[in-house]
Design a protein around this motif. Sequence first.
Motif, PDB file in Angstrom:
ATOM      1  N   ALA A   1       0.822  -1.216   0.000  1.00 16.32           N
ATOM      2  CA  ALA A   1       0.000   0.000   0.000  1.00 16.32           C
ATOM      3  C   ALA A   1       0.853   1.263   0.000  1.00 16.32           C
ATOM      4  CB  ALA A   1      -0.929   0.005   1.214  1.00 16.32           C
ATOM      5  N   PHE A   2       2.152   1.112   0.300  1.00 13.53           N
ATOM      6  CA  PHE A   2       3.047   2.278   0.394  1.00 13.53           C
ATOM      7  C   PHE A   2       4.184   2.198  -0.629  1.00 13.53           C
ATOM      8  CE2 PHE A   2       0.978   1.393   4.371  1.00 13.53           C
ATOM      9  CZ  PHE A   2       0.390   2.622   4.664  1.00 13.53           C
ATOM     10  N   ALA A   3       3.928   1.475  -1.738  1.00  7.31           N
ATOM     11  CA  ALA A   3       4.955   1.275  -2.765  1.00  7.31           C
ATOM     12  C   ALA A   3       5.438   2.591  -3.361  1.00  7.31           C
ATOM     13  CB  ALA A   3       4.419   0.369  -3.871  1.00  7.31           C
ATOM     14  N   SER A   4       4.577   3.613  -3.371  1.00  5.74           N
ATOM     15  CA  SER A   4       4.963   4.898  -3.971  1.00  5.74           C
ATOM     16  C   SER A   4       5.602   5.852  -2.957  1.00  5.74           C
ATOM     17  CB  SER A   4       3.739   5.577  -4.598  1.00  5.74           C
ATOM     18  OG  SER A   4       2.782   5.880  -3.586  1.00  5.74           O
ATOM     19  N   ALA A  20       5.669  20.694   8.318  1.00 10.02           N
ATOM     20  CA  ALA A  20       5.950  21.257   6.992  1.00 10.02           C
ATOM     21  C   ALA A  20       5.348  20.410   5.862  1.00 10.02           C
ATOM     22  CB  ALA A  20       7.458  21.369   6.783  1.00 10.02           C
ATOM     23  N   LEU A  21       4.944  19.174   6.173  1.00 12.16           N
ATOM     24  CA  LEU A  21       4.464  18.272   5.125  1.00 12.16           C
ATOM     25  C   LEU A  21       3.030  18.591   4.713  1.00 12.16           C
ATOM     26  CD1 LEU A  21       5.818  14.794   6.303  1.00 12.16           C
ATOM     27  CD2 LEU A  21       6.926  16.490   4.851  1.00 12.16           C
ATOM     28  N   THR A  22       2.679  18.109   3.520  1.00 14.28           N
ATOM     29  CA  THR A  22       1.291  18.253   3.059  1.00 14.28           C
ATOM     30  C   THR A  22       0.402  17.343   3.912  1.00 14.28           C
ATOM     31  OG1 THR A  22       1.520  16.449   1.478  1.00 14.28           O
ATOM     32  CG2 THR A  22       2.041  18.674   0.685  1.00 14.28           C
ATOM     33  N   PRO A  23      -0.879  17.687   4.088  1.00 11.55           N
ATOM     34  CA  PRO A  23      -1.782  16.835   4.881  1.00 11.55           C
ATOM     35  C   PRO A  23      -1.854  15.402   4.344  1.00 11.55           C
ATOM     36  CG  PRO A  23      -2.822  18.952   4.399  1.00 11.55           C
ATOM     37  CD  PRO A  23      -1.552  18.902   3.610  1.00 11.55           C
ATOM     38  N   GLU A  24      -1.829  15.251   2.999  1.00  9.62           N
ATOM     39  CA  GLU A  24      -1.928  13.914   2.409  1.00  9.62           C
ATOM     40  C   GLU A  24      -0.718  13.046   2.773  1.00  9.62           C
ATOM     41  OE1 GLU A  24      -2.880  16.576  -1.244  1.00  9.62           O
ATOM     42  OE2 GLU A  24      -2.022  16.906   0.750  1.00  9.62           O
ATOM     43  N   LEU A  25       0.483  13.626   2.686  1.00  8.54           N
ATOM     44  CA  LEU A  25       1.694  12.860   2.989  1.00  8.54           C
ATOM     45  C   LEU A  25       1.734  12.505   4.472  1.00  8.54           C
ATOM     46  CD1 LEU A  25       4.323  11.553   2.191  1.00  8.54           C
ATOM     47  CD2 LEU A  25       5.439  13.791   2.268  1.00  8.54           C
ATOM     48  N   PRO A  54      14.524   5.819 -11.373  1.00  2.84           N
ATOM     49  CA  PRO A  54      14.121   7.011 -12.133  1.00  2.84           C
ATOM     50  C   PRO A  54      12.614   7.248 -12.072  1.00  2.84           C
ATOM     51  CG  PRO A  54      15.634   5.671 -13.441  1.00  2.84           C
ATOM     52  CD  PRO A  54      15.308   4.889 -12.210  1.00  2.84           C
ATOM     53  N   GLU A  55      11.828   6.160 -12.110  1.00  5.40           N
ATOM     54  CA  GLU A  55      10.361   6.310 -12.047  1.00  5.40           C
ATOM     55  C   GLU A  55       9.938   6.951 -10.734  1.00  5.40           C
ATOM     56  OE1 GLU A  55       9.268   2.260 -12.568  1.00  5.40           O
ATOM     57  OE2 GLU A  55       9.742   2.238 -14.720  1.00  5.40           O
ATOM     58  N   LEU A  56      10.545   6.524  -9.629  1.00  6.84           N
ATOM     59  CA  LEU A  56      10.190   7.070  -8.312  1.00  6.84           C
ATOM     60  C   LEU A  56      10.676   8.507  -8.149  1.00  6.84           C
ATOM     61  CD1 LEU A  56      11.002   3.866  -6.248  1.00  6.84           C
ATOM     62  CD2 LEU A  56       8.759   4.962  -6.368  1.00  6.84           C
ATOM     63  N   THR A 106       5.126  12.370  -9.756  1.00  8.44           N
ATOM     64  CA  THR A 106       4.553  13.706  -9.516  1.00  8.44           C
ATOM     65  C   THR A 106       3.718  13.766  -8.246  1.00  8.44           C
ATOM     66  OG1 THR A 106       2.713  13.066 -10.940  1.00  8.44           O
ATOM     67  CG2 THR A 106       4.488  14.327 -11.962  1.00  8.44           C
ATOM     68  N   ASP A 107       3.489  12.602  -7.607  1.00  8.36           N
ATOM     69  CA  ASP A 107       2.587  12.594  -6.450  1.00  8.36           C
ATOM     70  C   ASP A 107       3.305  12.322  -5.129  1.00  8.36           C
ATOM     71  OD1 ASP A 107       3.311  10.011  -6.962  1.00  8.36           O
ATOM     72  OD2 ASP A 107       1.279   9.183  -6.943  1.00  8.36           O
ATOM     73  N   ARG A 108       4.624  12.570  -5.106  1.00  9.35           N
ATOM     74  CA  ARG A 108       5.388  12.271  -3.887  1.00  9.35           C
ATOM     75  C   ARG A 108       4.864  13.059  -2.676  1.00  9.35           C
ATOM     76  NH1 ARG A 108      10.007  12.185  -6.102  1.00  9.35           N
ATOM     77  NH2 ARG A 108      10.437  14.400  -5.940  1.00  9.35           N
ATOM     78  N   LEU A 109       4.596  14.350  -2.870  1.00  6.33           N
ATOM     79  CA  LEU A 109       4.113  15.196  -1.767  1.00  6.33           C
ATOM     80  C   LEU A 109       2.600  15.131  -1.605  1.00  6.33           C
ATOM     81  CD1 LEU A 109       6.316  18.386  -2.261  1.00  6.33           C
ATOM     82  CD2 LEU A 109       6.507  16.693  -0.447  1.00  6.33           C
TER      83      LEU A 109
END
Length: 639
Positions: free
Chosen positions: A172-175, A207-212, A624-626, A630-633
Amino acid sequence: MNTPGVLSFTQQAWEQVLAKAKRAVVYLDAACAESLHWGCGSSRLLEAVGSPACYLREFEPAAVGGGVEQPKAVFVLSSLLKGRIVETLRDIICRSHFQYCVVVTAVNHAVHLTANHVPVAAAAELEGQQPVFEQLEEKLCEWMGNMNYTAEVLHIPLLLAPVAPHLALTPAFASLFPLLPQDVHILNSARPDRRRLGSLAEVDATALTPELLLQIRCLVSGLSSLCEHLGVREECFAVGALSRIIAADLANFAPAKNRRKTATGRASVVFVDRTLDLTGAVGHHGDNLVEKILAVLPQLPGHTNDVMVNMVELTALQDEEENQNVVVPGCLAQSNDPAAKALWEALLNTKHKEAVMEVRRHLVEAASRENLPIKMSMGRVTPGQLMSYIQLFKNNLKSLGNHCGLLQLGLATVQTLKHPQTAKWDNFLAFERLLLQNIGESTMSVVLNQLLPMIKPLNQRTSDDYSPEELLVLLLYIYSVGGEFSVDKDLGEGEEKVKKALAQVFCEESELSPLLRKITGCDSSINLTFHKSKSAVDELFTLLRDIAGARNLMKQFKSVYVPGNHTHQVSRPHPSDHPLLILFVVGGVTVSEAKMIKDLVLSLKPGTQVIVLSTRLLKPLNIPELLFATDRLHPDLGF
């Protein structure tokens, strides 16, 4: 069960799901399906369902609902029960005839309170109560059309996909991937000037986004459940910016604090950011058969950590491309086959040459047990020799059934040994060894000049040459292993030559791969001008310099390279002495690294048990893919 570990944790969790599954339509999301795949296999779930019809379905908005003869449903989900997830539940239930619904979430109720913005003090007062789950139970009855129907919502920690006794992954946390310096600029754009962050070292949870932050809390929820199963009071350590935040969140997680009061065992949990050493992830010096299998065979659809094995050779069909989709593919996970599982664990823990010999030994022994007409041959193991043993099982249905798991691993080995990319693996390795020698003796500009002739446009490349994606892997290796370096005129000129050559190669691709589309921001090669390509490559080199400087803030372990003939792939942690060490690599780990960690701990502290956890198994092209995700944060949490 034996000593509690990652396998017993996963199997115990799935036993709770299986107990609810009798004659139910079971909907699973991809991450839970992967946990089942490695933990106990889909056959166990089918047995628990106990229906001749196939009642397993993917949890998605378009999923088929339950008919009149299907009154019961079980939904098995890795995510928070919120937003789009709840909408999908509603849509499936409303078009079904269910009278009994069970919803399993891998996320603790305490995290649901956080996700619903319940203040910490108010959440503390709700201890023992589960209002979020209770409210959803009412909704489930409403959607089923009768408040007297039965609805259950419960938390079961389906966190792990146990690949081996010492190695487990979190599908579930592969990304989930560590922060990069460029992320600091993005975080700063949402902060007032006086509160700007100077570097990754200054990034904390606020400092992090709520989603992260919520994604981290979901991970922490699962890790806390694992520690509870292991019966340990954990002490948290961290190396790296994101790891520091995760470790602090686990240390301060309210349910974990209560659990630790009664735990009798002790454990050290060490979180490490993958970005501190990308060398081990993009390098080819692991000398492990499984790493090569993962790198060259196509990914199993919906999975992060398994591959498709072409099984056509065991049928009467011709091994033509159009027939490959006719036969269901094999895979590496063999959770219900003890003999195949023993071979799989041997492959994880041996070098390439020994692993191939082990495959041969298992095939010979299986054929002998089945009284098949085997012709023994010693010496070097060849793909043809292995294939001749596998073919013996082809027309013997009983033997085929008895050894199906072993044959899947055998075919995976043959297909990997014959794959053209496997020959290229040795080319990568030769170049990496040359680089290691030169990095010890030369400047970075000399190293880049050696790379330059290898950068060839499409019309000049042969199958032995490097594709644009493979060149990126080599550049990541160069900059990660080199570490911090001084910038001078020669380096600037060397980088500029490589940039121009690479930009030109991107432009001349007939079709842009998904990775090149991400890097260039262009959907089609027709729209990619040299100017756009060069701008993208300039940004790429900024990232490469960030990677080179990833260890600058560290007081120890600043180098992964020791002058000589080898590299150290993972820095050795130094937590206080506990009988159990759990090392969590945030951003992925390779099979070779997991083995190295296990062997290193065994040699340095023979009495210590070690468990390696990570977000995913890595192959070189994953990095390179990781890095360009674009959705890291802003991870997609389903709402």
